[in-house]
Design an enzyme around this catalytic site. Sequence first.
Site, PDB file in Angstrom:
ATOM      1  N   LYS A  13       1.374  -1.376   0.232  1.00 58.37           N
ATOM      2  CA  LYS A  13       0.447  -0.263  -0.088  1.00 58.37           C
ATOM      3  C   LYS A  13       1.142   1.579   0.066  1.00 58.37           C
ATOM      4  CE  LYS A  13      -1.978  -0.707   3.990  1.00 58.37           C
ATOM      5  NZ  LYS A  13      -1.544  -2.160   4.581  1.00 58.37           N
ATOM      6  N   ARG A  88      -8.943   1.690   9.436  1.00 54.31           N
ATOM      7  CA  ARG A  88      -8.431   0.410   9.979  1.00 54.31           C
ATOM      8  C   ARG A  88      -9.770  -0.749  10.924  1.00 54.31           C
ATOM      9  NH1 ARG A  88      -3.153   0.890   9.550  1.00 54.31           N
ATOM     10  NH2 ARG A  88      -1.799  -1.123  10.004  1.00 54.31           N
ATOM     11  N   ARG A 123      11.496  -7.786   5.318  1.00 54.51           N
ATOM     12  CA  ARG A 123      12.218  -6.075   4.952  1.00 54.51           C
ATOM     13  C   ARG A 123      12.768  -5.784   6.272  1.00 54.51           C
ATOM     14  NH1 ARG A 123       6.779  -2.780   5.264  1.00 54.51           N
ATOM     15  NH2 ARG A 123       6.769  -2.971   7.531  1.00 54.51           N
ATOM     16  N   ARG A 156      12.213  -3.243  11.821  1.00 54.31           N
ATOM     17  CA  ARG A 156      11.571  -3.344  12.105  1.00 54.31           C
ATOM     18  C   ARG A 156      10.616  -4.335  13.657  1.00 54.31           C
ATOM     19  NH1 ARG A 156       5.899  -0.326   8.566  1.00 54.31           N
ATOM     20  NH2 ARG A 156       5.025  -1.587   9.946  1.00 54.31           N
ATOM     21  N   ARG A 167      -0.206  -9.067  12.924  1.00 50.22           N
ATOM     22  CA  ARG A 167      -0.303  -7.948  12.882  1.00 50.22           C
ATOM     23  C   ARG A 167      -1.958  -8.915  11.201  1.00 50.22           C
ATOM     24  NH1 ARG A 167       4.829  -6.215  10.286  1.00 50.22           N
ATOM     25  NH2 ARG A 167       3.582  -4.633   9.408  1.00 50.22           N
TER      26      ARG A 167
HETATM   27  P1  ADP Z   1       1.601  -2.190   8.147  1.00 53.60           P
HETATM   28  O1  ADP Z   1       0.450  -1.644   7.096  1.00 53.60           O
HETATM   29  O2  ADP Z   1       3.067  -2.742   7.555  1.00 53.60           O
HETATM   30  O3  ADP Z   1       0.859  -2.799   9.254  1.00 53.60           O
HETATM   31  P2  ADP Z   1       1.983   0.417   9.444  1.00 53.60           P
HETATM   32  O4  ADP Z   1       2.886   1.174   9.103  1.00 53.60           O
HETATM   33  O5  ADP Z   1       0.492   1.429   8.230  1.00 53.60           O
HETATM   34  O6  ADP Z   1       1.957  -0.960   8.698  1.00 53.60           O
HETATM   35  O7  ADP Z   1       1.544  -0.158  10.625  1.00 53.60           O
HETATM   36  C1  ADP Z   1       2.040  -0.224  12.071  1.00 53.60           C
HETATM   37  C2  ADP Z   1       0.986  -0.435  13.205  1.00 53.60           C
HETATM   38  O8  ADP Z   1       0.897   1.265  13.010  1.00 53.60           O
HETATM   39  C3  ADP Z   1       0.229  -1.409  13.097  1.00 53.60           C
HETATM   40  O9  ADP Z   1       0.284  -2.479  13.476  1.00 53.60           O
HETATM   41  C4  ADP Z   1      -1.224  -0.366  13.878  1.00 53.60           C
HETATM   42  O10 ADP Z   1      -0.589  -0.952  15.553  1.00 53.60           O
HETATM   43  C5  ADP Z   1      -0.684   1.216  13.565  1.00 53.60           C
HETATM   44  N1  ADP Z   1      -1.524   1.915  13.034  1.00 53.60           N
HETATM   45  C6  ADP Z   1      -1.104   2.043  12.312  1.00 53.60           C
HETATM   46  N2  ADP Z   1      -2.909   3.155  11.611  1.00 53.60           N
HETATM   47  C7  ADP Z   1      -4.191   2.992  12.189  1.00 53.60           C
HETATM   48  C8  ADP Z   1      -4.847   3.198  12.246  1.00 53.60           C
HETATM   49  N3  ADP Z   1      -5.391   3.429  11.446  1.00 53.60           N
HETATM   50  N4  ADP Z   1      -5.891   2.561  13.246  1.00 53.60           N
HETATM   51  C9  ADP Z   1      -5.097   1.737  14.562  1.00 53.60           C
HETATM   52  N5  ADP Z   1      -3.539   1.228  14.520  1.00 53.60           N
HETATM   53  C10 ADP Z   1      -3.055   2.299  13.719  1.00 53.60           C
END
Ligand code: ADP
Length: 211
Positions: A13, A88, A123, A156, A167
């Site tokens: 994404k 989300r 990664r 990470r 996740r």
């Molecule tokens: P990925 O899509 O690879 O999991 P992101 O960088 O989008 O990575 O998100 C990393 C973490 O940040 C998520 O696992 C969550 O803990 C938090 N996070 C990101 N966006 C949201 C959201 N919209 N609502 C709740 N938690 C979020």
Amino acid sequence: MKLIFLGPPGAGKGTQATIVSEKLSIPTISTGDMLRAAIAAGTEVGKLAQTYMDKGHLVPDEVVIHLVAERVSQPDCQKGYILDGVPRTIAQAEALEAEGIQFDHVLSIESLDDTVIGRLTGRRVCPNCRAIYHIKGHPTKVEGLCDVCGGRVVQRVDDAPETVRERLEVYHSLTEPLKGFYQQRGLLREVKDTGAVADTNQVIMDILEGN
Ligand code: ADP
Ligand code: ZN
């Protein structure tokens, strides 16, 4: 043009959002990046968020929605924007609707669990310049050191194998239902993960250009 990019962690994404952002000259709003920036800056929001993120759990809806609402009200978002990683949960999607925000398309990148597990656990990222590598697919030229800035690349915390599985579970139980939510509103477009960044981008551009 207001877009949402949906899909499991590791679907690409962020990569696609960056390309589309440049092509359309609209900003990408990534809640993951915003939360990591808050952690790096040591803010209260960052401290709270980190306890959830390190475990692979979602940060509370109110925290995220507050960040997004503030961001989309800034001048560079007038012409539109791409949301990457938000909404989300159904509650977040409803909160955005309650703010009066309407979207043009919701693009859901469809990746298999095994594909994203391999991508995320392999990664490596450069905390200094944010370059992204993969131990097999796109290794650094010198082991452990960033090609761009020479900094040490790291995994990470939430890319550890157990956390990746967590996740994915969170994605399937809490985020995937958003597909039905946006399908009902006539906005959902599914995009197959082709495995090649340029090919997936072409599919997305065709949708945005109305083909
Ligand atoms: P990925 O899509 O690879 O999991 P992101 O960088 O989008 O990575 O998100 C990393 C973490 O940040 C998520 O696992 C969550 O803990 C938090 N996070 C990101 N966006 C949201 C959201 N919209 N609502 C709740 N938690 C979020
Ligand atoms: Zn670097």
